[in-house]
Design a protein around this motif. Structure first.
Motif, PDB file in Angstrom:
ATOM      1  N   TRP A 200      36.707  37.970  42.902  1.00 14.78           N
ATOM      2  CA  TRP A 200      35.947  36.509  43.340  1.00 14.78           C
ATOM      3  C   TRP A 200      35.626  35.842  42.177  1.00 14.78           C
ATOM      4  N   LEU A 201      35.031  36.411  41.031  1.00 10.06           N
ATOM      5  CA  LEU A 201      34.542  35.733  40.011  1.00 10.06           C
ATOM      6  C   LEU A 201      35.481  35.201  39.210  1.00 10.06           C
ATOM      7  N   ASN A 202      36.910  36.217  39.108  1.00  4.82           N
ATOM      8  CA  ASN A 202      38.060  35.596  38.286  1.00  4.82           C
ATOM      9  C   ASN A 202      38.632  34.483  39.309  1.00  4.82           C
ATOM     10  N   THR A 203      38.600  34.473  40.564  1.00  9.67           N
ATOM     11  CA  THR A 203      39.348  33.355  41.189  1.00  9.67           C
ATOM     12  C   THR A 203      38.349  32.094  41.095  1.00  9.67           C
ATOM     13  N   LEU A 204      36.948  32.387  41.079  1.00 12.53           N
ATOM     14  CA  LEU A 204      36.322  30.912  41.147  1.00 12.53           C
ATOM     15  C   LEU A 204      36.317  30.252  39.656  1.00 12.53           C
ATOM     16  N   CYS A 205      36.580  31.382  38.585  1.00 14.39           N
ATOM     17  CA  CYS A 205      36.262  30.862  37.244  1.00 14.39           C
ATOM     18  C   CYS A 205      37.406  31.733  36.502  1.00 14.39           C
ATOM     19  N   PRO A 206      38.638  31.146  36.592  1.00  6.41           N
ATOM     20  CA  PRO A 206      39.741  31.958  35.732  1.00  6.41           C
ATOM     21  C   PRO A 206      39.627  31.882  34.360  1.00  6.41           C
ATOM     22  N   ASP A 207      38.870  30.908  33.752  1.00  5.90           N
ATOM     23  CA  ASP A 207      38.777  30.812  32.339  1.00  5.90           C
ATOM     24  C   ASP A 207      37.672  31.158  31.830  1.00  5.90           C
ATOM     25  N   ILE A 208      36.808  32.072  32.767  1.00 12.20           N
ATOM     26  CA  ILE A 208      35.480  32.528  32.352  1.00 12.20           C
ATOM     27  C   ILE A 208      35.376  32.946  30.849  1.00 12.20           C
ATOM     28  N   ALA A 209      36.445  33.656  30.446  1.00  6.35           N
ATOM     29  CA  ALA A 209      36.325  34.245  28.932  1.00  6.35           C
ATOM     30  C   ALA A 209      36.300  33.480  28.131  1.00  6.35           C
ATOM     31  N   GLU A 210      36.435  32.087  28.352  1.00 11.42           N
ATOM     32  CA  GLU A 210      36.480  30.954  27.342  1.00 11.42           C
ATOM     33  C   GLU A 210      35.041  30.099  27.551  1.00 11.42           C
ATOM     34  N   ARG A 211      34.263  30.699  28.369  1.00  7.29           N
ATOM     35  CA  ARG A 211      32.913  30.049  28.556  1.00  7.29           C
ATOM     36  C   ARG A 211      31.529  30.932  28.016  1.00  7.29           C
ATOM     37  N   THR A 212      30.478  30.159  27.498  1.00  7.68           N
ATOM     38  CA  THR A 212      29.416  30.772  27.374  1.00  7.68           C
ATOM     39  C   THR A 212      28.727  30.903  29.120  1.00  7.68           C
ATOM     40  N   VAL A 213      28.167  32.200  29.218  1.00 12.22           N
ATOM     41  CA  VAL A 213      27.726  32.619  30.698  1.00 12.22           C
ATOM     42  C   VAL A 213      26.227  32.645  30.628  1.00 12.22           C
ATOM     43  N   TYR A 214      25.571  32.098  31.745  1.00 13.51           N
ATOM     44  CA  TYR A 214      24.195  32.161  31.919  1.00 13.51           C
ATOM     45  C   TYR A 214      24.036  32.708  33.336  1.00 13.51           C
ATOM     46  N   LEU A 215      23.201  33.784  33.496  1.00 18.09           N
ATOM     47  CA  LEU A 215      23.208  34.448  34.826  1.00 18.09           C
ATOM     48  C   LEU A 215      21.517  34.646  35.065  1.00 18.09           C
ATOM     49  N   CYS A 216      21.347  34.496  36.339  1.00 19.05           N
ATOM     50  CA  CYS A 216      20.088  34.863  36.979  1.00 19.05           C
ATOM     51  C   CYS A 216      20.156  35.276  38.325  1.00 19.05           C
ATOM     52  N   GLN A 223      23.131  43.070  37.381  1.00 22.23           N
ATOM     53  CA  GLN A 223      23.942  44.149  36.826  1.00 22.23           C
ATOM     54  C   GLN A 223      25.565  44.192  36.805  1.00 22.23           C
ATOM     55  N   ASP A 224      25.809  43.773  38.115  1.00 23.35           N
ATOM     56  CA  ASP A 224      27.247  43.674  38.510  1.00 23.35           C
ATOM     57  C   ASP A 224      27.819  42.487  37.801  1.00 23.35           C
ATOM     58  N   MET A 225      27.220  41.283  37.752  1.00 21.11           N
ATOM     59  CA  MET A 225      27.923  40.299  37.277  1.00 21.11           C
ATOM     60  C   MET A 225      28.139  40.362  35.552  1.00 21.11           C
ATOM     61  N   GLU A 226      27.356  41.061  35.002  1.00 24.81           N
ATOM     62  CA  GLU A 226      27.536  41.524  33.416  1.00 24.81           C
ATOM     63  C   GLU A 226      28.580  42.273  33.500  1.00 24.81           C
ATOM     64  N   SER A 227      28.767  43.359  34.214  1.00 22.57           N
ATOM     65  CA  SER A 227      29.909  44.429  34.225  1.00 22.57           C
ATOM     66  C   SER A 227      31.065  43.358  34.325  1.00 22.57           C
ATOM     67  N   ASN A 228      31.246  42.484  35.371  1.00 20.73           N
ATOM     68  CA  ASN A 228      32.166  42.152  35.789  1.00 20.73           C
ATOM     69  C   ASN A 228      32.804  40.905  34.718  1.00 20.73           C
ATOM     70  N   ALA A 229      31.642  40.214  34.158  1.00 19.65           N
ATOM     71  CA  ALA A 229      32.041  39.116  33.169  1.00 19.65           C
ATOM     72  C   ALA A 229      32.508  39.771  31.956  1.00 19.65           C
ATOM     73  N   LEU A 230      31.813  40.747  31.533  1.00 23.33           N
ATOM     74  CA  LEU A 230      32.468  41.417  30.111  1.00 23.33           C
ATOM     75  C   LEU A 230      33.946  42.078  30.431  1.00 23.33           C
ATOM     76  N   ALA A 231      34.087  42.450  31.538  1.00 25.86           N
ATOM     77  CA  ALA A 231      35.322  43.213  32.034  1.00 25.86           C
ATOM     78  C   ALA A 231      36.550  41.911  31.841  1.00 25.86           C
ATOM     79  N   LEU A 232      36.021  40.735  32.341  1.00 21.57           N
ATOM     80  CA  LEU A 232      37.194  39.519  32.389  1.00 21.57           C
ATOM     81  C   LEU A 232      37.016  38.891  31.019  1.00 21.57           C
ATOM     82  N   GLY A 233      36.635  39.717  29.970  1.00 15.83           N
ATOM     83  CA  GLY A 233      36.639  39.119  28.557  1.00 15.83           C
ATOM     84  C   GLY A 233      35.733  38.097  27.962  1.00 15.83           C
ATOM     85  N   VAL A 234      34.660  38.054  28.871  1.00 18.39           N
ATOM     86  CA  VAL A 234      33.468  37.279  28.008  1.00 18.39           C
ATOM     87  C   VAL A 234      32.901  37.932  27.029  1.00 18.39           C
ATOM     88  N   ALA A 235      32.732  37.164  25.832  1.00 18.61           N
ATOM     89  CA  ALA A 235      32.150  37.823  24.658  1.00 18.61           C
ATOM     90  C   ALA A 235      30.657  38.046  24.964  1.00 18.61           C
TER      91      ALA A 235
END
Length: 344
Positions: A200-216, A223-235
Motif C-alpha cells: 500500500w505504501l508503494n501504491t500511495l507513494c510510488p516515488d517515495i525513494a525520492e522523498r524525505t520521509v517524516y513518520l509519527c 517500526q513497520d513503516m521504517e522497514s517498509n520505507a527503507l525497503a522501498l529505497g528511502v535513504a
C-alpha cells in the motif's frame, strides 16, 4: 511580544478555545496567561511542549506535539483520550476555556528545520501521530511553495480522522499537496480501505525513494513503516521519526551496592541503591525537578552531576559543552557511584 522560557522553568498559559476533533480527541488553543498578544516563533514544526497539571497533590507533566505553526499568536495542541491516562483524560474531561496550565519550552529533534526536506517529502502518520506532521505540512504550504507533499495517514474511519475536513480542504486548494487516507472502514468516503503495508505504501507513494520521509504514530506502526520505507529505497539519512517511548528504568545493578546521594542545595544526603535512576531518587527526595517526557527527549530534567559518576541511556538534548560540564538527563541516568547533584 514573545513568550520566554528560563532555566527549564514553565510558562503559565491560558486555554482560550477548546473543541472536539473526533469523539475521543480534543484540540486546545493556548495563549499567554497575562493576556499579552504573542507570536510563537521559538519552536520548529514537529516539536512538542510538555503540559503540567496539579493532580492528586502532584505536578504531572506530559508531552504533546504542537499542531500550530511558528508565527501564530497561540499554541494549538491536539490530545487523544488514553485509557487510564491521567493527564490526557484531565484535559479532555476537566480542562476548560479560561483555565491555566504550566507549559515547558518547545523542544524535540524531530522537526522540519533540524531535519530539512528535499523538494519532495512524504509524511506518514497514524492516529494522533498526525499532529506534528500536520504542523510541518501547514508551515510548508504557507512558506515553501517549492515543496511537494504527499501526506499519508492511516486510521479506523473518516469520523476518527483528526483534521479530516482541514486535510480535504488543503488537498483541494494546493497542487503541491496530495492527501492519501487509508481507512480500516471506508464507508461513505472516496478513500481506499486497507492496512498500510509495504504494498500500500508503494501504491500511495510510488516515488517515495525520492522523498524525505517524516513518520509519527504508534510504536508498532512506526517500526513497520521504517522497514517498509527503507525497503522501498528511502535513504536512511532522509528518514526521520518521532517517538516518546519511555526508556526502561534500571533500579538496581547486578552488584546491588549502596552509594551516597547528595543534593546540598536542598539538604538531601542519603544512601541509595547503585544503579537507581537519578530522576526517581530526586523525586523521592523531594527535590523540585521537572520530569516531563521520561524518554530523554524534552530536556526538562537536565541537572548537573558535580561529583561522582552516572551512566546515561540518552543525551538527546545535551550539547557537547553540557556533557563536558557534567550535565545529564535525570530520567535516563543511573547512579553508579557516590554522587553529588545540583539543579540546572
Amino acid at each position: 511580544m514573545f513568550i520566554e522560557w528560563h532555566n527549564n522553568q514553565p510558562a503559565t498559559m491560558r486555554c482560550v478555545d477548546k473543541w472536539n476533533e473526533t469523539n475521543d480527541t480534543v484540540s486546545i488553543k493556548l495563549e499567554a496567561a497575562d493576556g499579552c498578544h504573542l507570536h510563537f516563533t521559538g519552536f520548529k514544526p514537529g516539536q512538542f511542549v510538555s503540559l503540567g497539571f496539579e493532580l492528586n497533590g502532584k505536578l504531572e507533566y506530559r508531552a504533546y506535539s504542537i499542531a500550530s505553526m511558528p508565527g501564530d499568536d497561540h499554541l494549538k495542541l491536539t490530545i487523544k483520550k488514553v485509557e487510564g491516562g491521567l493527564v490526557s483524560n484531565h484535559v479532555i474531561e476537566q480542562f476548560q476555556i479560561g483555565d491555566t496550565v504550566n507549559v515547558l519550552a518547545p523542544t524535540g529533534p524531530f522537526n522540519s528545520v533540524d531535519c530539512p526536506p528535499k523538494t519532495k517529502v512524504a509524511l506518514l502518520s497514524a492516529g494522533c501521530g498526525i499532529t506534528p506532521v500536520m504542523s510541518m505540512a501547514s508551515t510548508w504550504l504557507r512558506d515553501r511553495a517549492d515543496v511537494d507533499i504527499t501526506f499519508i495517514h492511516m486510521t479506523k474511519s473518516a469520523d476518527k480522522t483528526i483534521y479530516f475536513d482541514q486535510l480535504e480542504s488543503m488537498d483541494a486548494a494546493n497542487d503541491n499537496f496530495n492527501f492519501k487516507l487509508l481507512l480500516k472502514d471506508n464507508s461513505g468516503t472516496r478513500h481506499p480501505q486497507g492496512r498500510l503495508d509495504q504494498e500500500w505504501l508503494n501504491t500511495l507513494c510510488p516515488d517515495i525513494a525520492e522523498r524525505t520521509v517524516y513518520l509519527c504514530g504508534p510504536t508498532q506502526f512506526m517500526q513497520d513503516m521504517e522497514s517498509n520505507a527503507l525497503a522501498l529505497g528511502v535513504a536512511p539519512e532522509q528518514f526521520h521519526q518521532e517517538s516518546f517511548t519511555p526508556i526502561e528504568a534500571h533500579t538496581e545493578n547486578e552488584t546491588g551496592g549502596v552509594v551516597q546521594f547528595d543534593v546540598p542545595a536542598f539538604g538531601v544526603a542519603t544512601e541509595v541503591a547503585q544503579g537507581s535512576t537519578l530522576a526517581d531518587i530526586l523525586e523521592e527526595s523531594g527535590v523540585p525537578i521537572i520530569i516531563a517526557c521520561r524518554s530523554g527527549m524534552c530536556g526538562s530534567c537536565k541537572c548537573k552531576v558535580t561529583k561522582g559518576e552516572v551512566s546515561r541511556t540518552s543525551t538527546e538534548t545535551l550539547s557537547e559543552e553540557d556533557l563536558a560540564a557534567g550535565y545529564t538527563l535525570a530520567c535516563s541516568s543511573q547512579i553508579q557511584s557516590d554522587v553529588e547533584v545540583e539543579l540546572a
